[in-house]
Design a protein around this motif. Structure first.
Motif, PDB file in Angstrom:
ATOM      1  N   ARG A 107       0.834  -1.203   0.000  1.00 48.96           N
ATOM      2  CA  ARG A 107       0.000   0.000   0.000  1.00 48.96           C
ATOM      3  C   ARG A 107       0.867   1.251   0.000  1.00 48.96           C
ATOM      4  O   ARG A 107       2.020   1.237   0.427  1.00 48.96           O
ATOM      5  CB  ARG A 107      -0.909   0.052   1.233  1.00 48.96           C
ATOM      6  CG  ARG A 107      -1.832  -1.115   1.499  1.00 48.96           C
ATOM      7  CD  ARG A 107      -2.557  -1.684   0.321  1.00 48.96           C
ATOM      8  NE  ARG A 107      -3.734  -2.442   0.704  1.00 48.96           N
ATOM      9  CZ  ARG A 107      -3.768  -3.750   0.888  1.00 48.96           C
ATOM     10  NH1 ARG A 107      -2.674  -4.477   0.717  1.00 48.96           N
ATOM     11  NH2 ARG A 107      -4.904  -4.349   1.227  1.00 48.96           N
ATOM     12  N   VAL A 108       0.278   2.333  -0.465  1.00 51.26           N
ATOM     13  CA  VAL A 108       0.961   3.626  -0.415  1.00 51.26           C
ATOM     14  C   VAL A 108       1.021   4.092   1.039  1.00 51.26           C
ATOM     15  O   VAL A 108       0.028   4.021   1.769  1.00 51.26           O
ATOM     16  CB  VAL A 108       0.218   4.667  -1.273  1.00 51.26           C
ATOM     17  CG1 VAL A 108       0.851   6.043  -1.123  1.00 51.26           C
ATOM     18  CG2 VAL A 108       0.213   4.239  -2.733  1.00 51.26           C
ATOM     19  N   GLN A 109       2.189   4.548   1.464  1.00 52.83           N
ATOM     20  CA  GLN A 109       2.360   5.063   2.814  1.00 52.83           C
ATOM     21  C   GLN A 109       2.178   6.581   2.803  1.00 52.83           C
ATOM     22  O   GLN A 109       2.830   7.285   2.032  1.00 52.83           O
ATOM     23  CB  GLN A 109       3.750   4.701   3.352  1.00 52.83           C
ATOM     24  CG  GLN A 109       3.995   3.207   3.476  1.00 52.83           C
ATOM     25  CD  GLN A 109       3.045   2.548   4.460  1.00 52.83           C
ATOM     26  OE1 GLN A 109       2.961   2.952   5.613  1.00 52.83           O
ATOM     27  NE2 GLN A 109       2.328   1.540   3.998  1.00 52.83           N
ATOM     28  N   ASP A 156      -0.968   8.729   8.038  1.00 53.78           N
ATOM     29  CA  ASP A 156      -0.980   7.488   8.810  1.00 53.78           C
ATOM     30  C   ASP A 156       0.078   7.515   9.909  1.00 53.78           C
ATOM     31  O   ASP A 156      -0.200   7.190  11.070  1.00 53.78           O
ATOM     32  CB  ASP A 156      -0.743   6.292   7.891  1.00 53.78           C
ATOM     33  CG  ASP A 156      -1.845   6.126   6.854  1.00 53.78           C
ATOM     34  OD1 ASP A 156      -2.988   6.519   7.149  1.00 53.78           O
ATOM     35  OD2 ASP A 156      -1.555   5.628   5.754  1.00 53.78           O
ATOM     36  N   ALA A 157       1.301   7.892   9.540  1.00 56.90           N
ATOM     37  CA  ALA A 157       2.373   7.947  10.541  1.00 56.90           C
ATOM     38  C   ALA A 157       2.075   8.994  11.607  1.00 56.90           C
ATOM     39  O   ALA A 157       2.312   8.773  12.800  1.00 56.90           O
ATOM     40  CB  ALA A 157       3.707   8.242   9.859  1.00 56.90           C
ATOM     41  N   ASN A 158       1.536  10.132  11.198  1.00 55.88           N
ATOM     42  CA  ASN A 158       1.223  11.180  12.166  1.00 55.88           C
ATOM     43  C   ASN A 158       0.090  10.763  13.097  1.00 55.88           C
ATOM     44  O   ASN A 158       0.080  11.128  14.279  1.00 55.88           O
ATOM     45  CB  ASN A 158       0.859  12.472  11.436  1.00 55.88           C
ATOM     46  CG  ASN A 158       2.040  13.066  10.691  1.00 55.88           C
ATOM     47  OD1 ASN A 158       3.193  12.801  11.021  1.00 55.88           O
ATOM     48  ND2 ASN A 158       1.763  13.859   9.681  1.00 55.88           N
ATOM     49  N   GLU A 159      -0.872   9.993  12.578  1.00 56.13           N
ATOM     50  CA  GLU A 159      -1.954   9.529  13.446  1.00 56.13           C
ATOM     51  C   GLU A 159      -1.438   8.544  14.490  1.00 56.13           C
ATOM     52  O   GLU A 159      -1.877   8.564  15.645  1.00 56.13           O
ATOM     53  CB  GLU A 159      -3.072   8.884  12.628  1.00 56.13           C
ATOM     54  CG  GLU A 159      -4.241   8.443  13.497  1.00 56.13           C
ATOM     55  CD  GLU A 159      -5.435   7.938  12.706  1.00 56.13           C
ATOM     56  OE1 GLU A 159      -6.399   7.463  13.335  1.00 56.13           O
ATOM     57  OE2 GLU A 159      -5.408   8.022  11.465  1.00 56.13           O
ATOM     58  N   GLN A 160      -0.498   7.679  14.099  1.00 52.57           N
ATOM     59  CA  GLN A 160       0.074   6.750  15.074  1.00 52.57           C
ATOM     60  C   GLN A 160       0.770   7.511  16.200  1.00 52.57           C
ATOM     61  O   GLN A 160       0.618   7.187  17.383  1.00 52.57           O
ATOM     62  CB  GLN A 160       1.063   5.806  14.388  1.00 52.57           C
ATOM     63  CG  GLN A 160       1.764   4.839  15.334  1.00 52.57           C
ATOM     64  CD  GLN A 160       0.795   3.909  16.030  1.00 52.57           C
ATOM     65  OE1 GLN A 160      -0.063   3.299  15.393  1.00 52.57           O
ATOM     66  NE2 GLN A 160       0.907   3.800  17.344  1.00 52.57           N
ATOM     67  N   THR A 161       1.520   8.548  15.840  1.00 50.77           N
ATOM     68  CA  THR A 161       2.167   9.372  16.861  1.00 50.77           C
ATOM     69  C   THR A 161       1.136  10.034  17.764  1.00 50.77           C
ATOM     70  O   THR A 161       1.291  10.067  18.992  1.00 50.77           O
ATOM     71  CB  THR A 161       3.044  10.443  16.192  1.00 50.77           C
ATOM     72  OG1 THR A 161       4.034   9.806  15.379  1.00 50.77           O
ATOM     73  CG2 THR A 161       3.726  11.312  17.227  1.00 50.77           C
ATOM     74  N   ALA A 162       0.063  10.546  17.167  1.00 43.39           N
ATOM     75  CA  ALA A 162      -0.974  11.213  17.952  1.00 43.39           C
ATOM     76  C   ALA A 162      -1.679  10.231  18.884  1.00 43.39           C
ATOM     77  O   ALA A 162      -2.020  10.577  20.024  1.00 43.39           O
ATOM     78  CB  ALA A 162      -1.976  11.883  17.020  1.00 43.39           C
ATOM     79  N   ILE A 163      -1.915   9.005  18.421  1.00 42.63           N
ATOM     80  CA  ILE A 163      -2.558   7.992  19.266  1.00 42.63           C
ATOM     81  C   ILE A 163      -1.697   7.696  20.489  1.00 42.63           C
ATOM     82  O   ILE A 163      -2.184   7.648  21.628  1.00 42.63           O
ATOM     83  CB  ILE A 163      -2.819   6.708  18.455  1.00 42.63           C
ATOM     84  CG1 ILE A 163      -3.947   6.930  17.441  1.00 42.63           C
ATOM     85  CG2 ILE A 163      -3.166   5.541  19.377  1.00 42.63           C
ATOM     86  CD1 ILE A 163      -4.157   5.770  16.495  1.00 42.63           C
ATOM     87  N   GLN A 164      -0.402   7.498  20.263  1.00 36.98           N
ATOM     88  CA  GLN A 164       0.487   7.179  21.377  1.00 36.98           C
ATOM     89  C   GLN A 164       0.599   8.343  22.361  1.00 36.98           C
ATOM     90  O   GLN A 164       0.606   8.140  23.581  1.00 36.98           O
ATOM     91  CB  GLN A 164       1.863   6.793  20.838  1.00 36.98           C
ATOM     92  CG  GLN A 164       1.869   5.466  20.084  1.00 36.98           C
ATOM     93  CD  GLN A 164       3.218   5.140  19.478  1.00 36.98           C
ATOM     94  OE1 GLN A 164       3.859   5.995  18.862  1.00 36.98           O
ATOM     95  NE2 GLN A 164       3.666   3.922  19.647  1.00 36.98           N
TER      96      GLN A 164
END
Length: 527
Positions: free
Chosen positions: A25-27, A31-39
């Motif tokens: 899939r295209v990265q 997506d990466a910023n949402e993972q940081t925000a979740i953590q």
């Protein structure tokens, strides 16, 4: 955050716990910023649940305040080092060591010079002051920045915490020089900004001359609650503009968003206050188009670069914000200036007026220009609204066009704060903007995406040597585990056996039903 983003997808109400990457899939940056925000959300929520609204470790709590009256100079505060948490956000007040320079090789006594230098510079200062705190940027020449006189009335010292983005324009160390100057920078950073500020008792609605800690804390909590939650609300939509038929080949004929490219629009409050005084500015690039300044000469500004392409450059007529790290941290609006002339060979631009005094004159504060994309106010009754200080006046209760069919709506009765902003993704694939709506497709009013402001009381200053500590502390939860030697293990085993014997005496059936116990007794009798 002023960064070159595709969109921002983190929504705490969706309760996502992780982002799962899929093969082939295209990265995307979102997506990466949402993972940081979740953590970050999980960690800070846990810290706030355990610590409370604010607090510090009892053995290393930071931000202890000492008031120092200026007998021959201006008054100041000593801000002692350590850690403190505000709504789960870590604030570190430790002052970094200045470092030890290499001694001069030509010195006659290099060893003695090195020893002397190490003794002088190895130990970091134990505190910041009110005037040199790293993100405060207080100016003694501004009366509003000076501390109140505790001889006249006590005042509260509090901690203000928020976050802002930092790019290579402000921190050149973020740029990988191996990529060359022709390429843009890579990732941006988010910085926790803490500022120690004074607050009068009158602003807290405290009339007592000698209020107790509990009274001050309760009044401060009410004051902070009113300033942490913004009252401004905005909605966005895309409507097919009247001139859509003039460019039928650029986008789909039925598209409501008529822009030729995907954009992330940013609508940001410029001057705060009530609606009659507030203004806003907008950018189709999330306010990420910036130009580091090399030199300022009157209205002429020499830039490190004029942009990497036609989309991210400067043109005559563009509105820019001339600012630096200090004013970006103070959240104070500056007049937006118009680009009047370009000198391409010299990488210079001439602005419509000289930038405000005290802004951009110090190279270590990294001055830069930020481009905004509005050129005039929205049209009303066939006429364009005049700009105020280079920004667009806020008009509540009506749809205001930005460009290419994108419109925004400010709800009535809002109070606006400088820096508050909303982001609006616009997509050519759908010919629309991404904005939440109700079941009948009416756009929903939303609070700003930022800036989230957090507050904590630190001290009540009554005079020199008379600061009452308002901080809270917590102790480590972990305790020592006793050693498991043979004697301890034997004692525990004996205690378990005694407990089992007592249970057997209290219940001869061993927990079995009466019918089962009687049947077993009958079998034993037959035998």
């Amino acid at each position: 955050m002023h960064a070159d983003l595709s969109r921002s997808t983190f929504r705490p109400e969706r309760h996502y716990s992780a982002v799962i990457a899929q093969q082939g899939r295209v990265q995307l940056d979102a997506d990466a910023n949402e993972q940081t925000a979740i953590q970050l959300h999980q960690a800070r929520t846990l810290a706030a649940d355990l610590i409370g609204p604010h607090g510090g470790p009892v053995d290393a709590a930071g931000f202890r305040i000492d008031y120092v009256g200026g007998k021959h100079d201006i008054d100041t505060l000593y801000i002692h080092g350590g850690r403190y948490y505000v709504d789960g956000i870590l604030c570190d007040a430790d002052r970094p060591a200045p470092g030890i320079p290499v001694p001069d090789e030509d010195s006659e006594d290099t060893k003695d010079a090195a020893d002397s230098t190490e003794q002088e510079t190895a130990a970091p200062p134990a505190f910041w002051t009110y005037w040199d705190q790293p993100d405060g940027f207080r100016d003694p020449e501004k009366p509003g920045d000076r501390l109140p006189s505790p001889a006249q009335t006590p005042f509260v010292v509090y901690l203000k915490v928020w976050e802002r983005s930092v790019t290579a324009a402000e921190d050149p160390a973020l740029r990988e020089v191996a990529l060359g100057a022709a390429l843009p920078d890579t990732a941006a950073r988010v910085k926790v900004v803490w500022q120690v500020l004074p607050l009068s008792l009158a602003e807290l609605a405290i009339e007592e001359p000698e209020p107790s800690k509990d009274v001050v804390r309760a009044a401060f909590e009410r004051w902070a609650r009113g300033r942490a939650a913004p009252s401004a609300r905005l909605a966005a939509r895309s409507e097919r503009p009247d001139h859509a038929d003039e460019d039928p080949c650029l986008v789909k004929p039925d598209a409501r968003y008529r822009g030729p490219e995907n954009q992330l629009y940013r609508v940001e409050v410029h001057a705060g206050g009530a609606a009659k005084d507030a203004t806003f500015k907008w950018s189709r690039e999330n306010g990420s188009v910036v130009f580091p300044v090399d030199e300022l000469d009157g209205t002429w500004v020499q830039l490190a670069s004029l942009g990497h392409d036609d989309k991210l450059d400067l043109d005559v007529g563009d509105l820019v914000e001339f600012t630096d790290t200090a004013y970006a941290s103070r959240l104070e609006p500056l007049p937006l200036l118009r680009v009047e002339e370009l000198d391409l060979p010299g990488r210079r631009v001439r602005l419509s007026a000289e930038p405000a005094p005290g802004v951009g004159r110090l190279p270590h504060l990294h001055p830069f220009l930020r481009r905004w994309d509005h050129h005039e106010g929205p049209k009303r009754k066939g006429r364009s609204t005049a700009l105020k200080g280079g920004a667009v006046p806020v008009a509540e209760g009506e749809w205001l066009p930005l460009e290419d069919g994108v419109e925004v709506y400010f709800a009535k009765g809002g109070t606006y704060r400088t820096g508050d902003h909303w982001v609006i993704p616009a997509r050519t694939a759908t010919g629309s903007v991404e904005w939440p709506a109700d079941p009948v497709r009416r756009p929903l009013l939303r609070a700003p995406s930022g800036i989230a402001r957090h507050f904590a009381p630190l001290a009540l200053v009554k005079g020199e040597g008379g600061a009452v500590d308002l901080r809270l502390g917590f102790a480590p939860r972990a305790g020592s585990i006793p050693a498991a030697d043979e004697a301890t293990l034997a004692a525990e085993e004996q205690a378990r056996r005694q407990e089992q014997e007592q249970e057997a005496e209290a219940d001869p059936s061993g927990g079995r039903s009466q019918t089962t116990a009687a049947a077993e007794a009958a079998v034993e009798g037959d035998e």
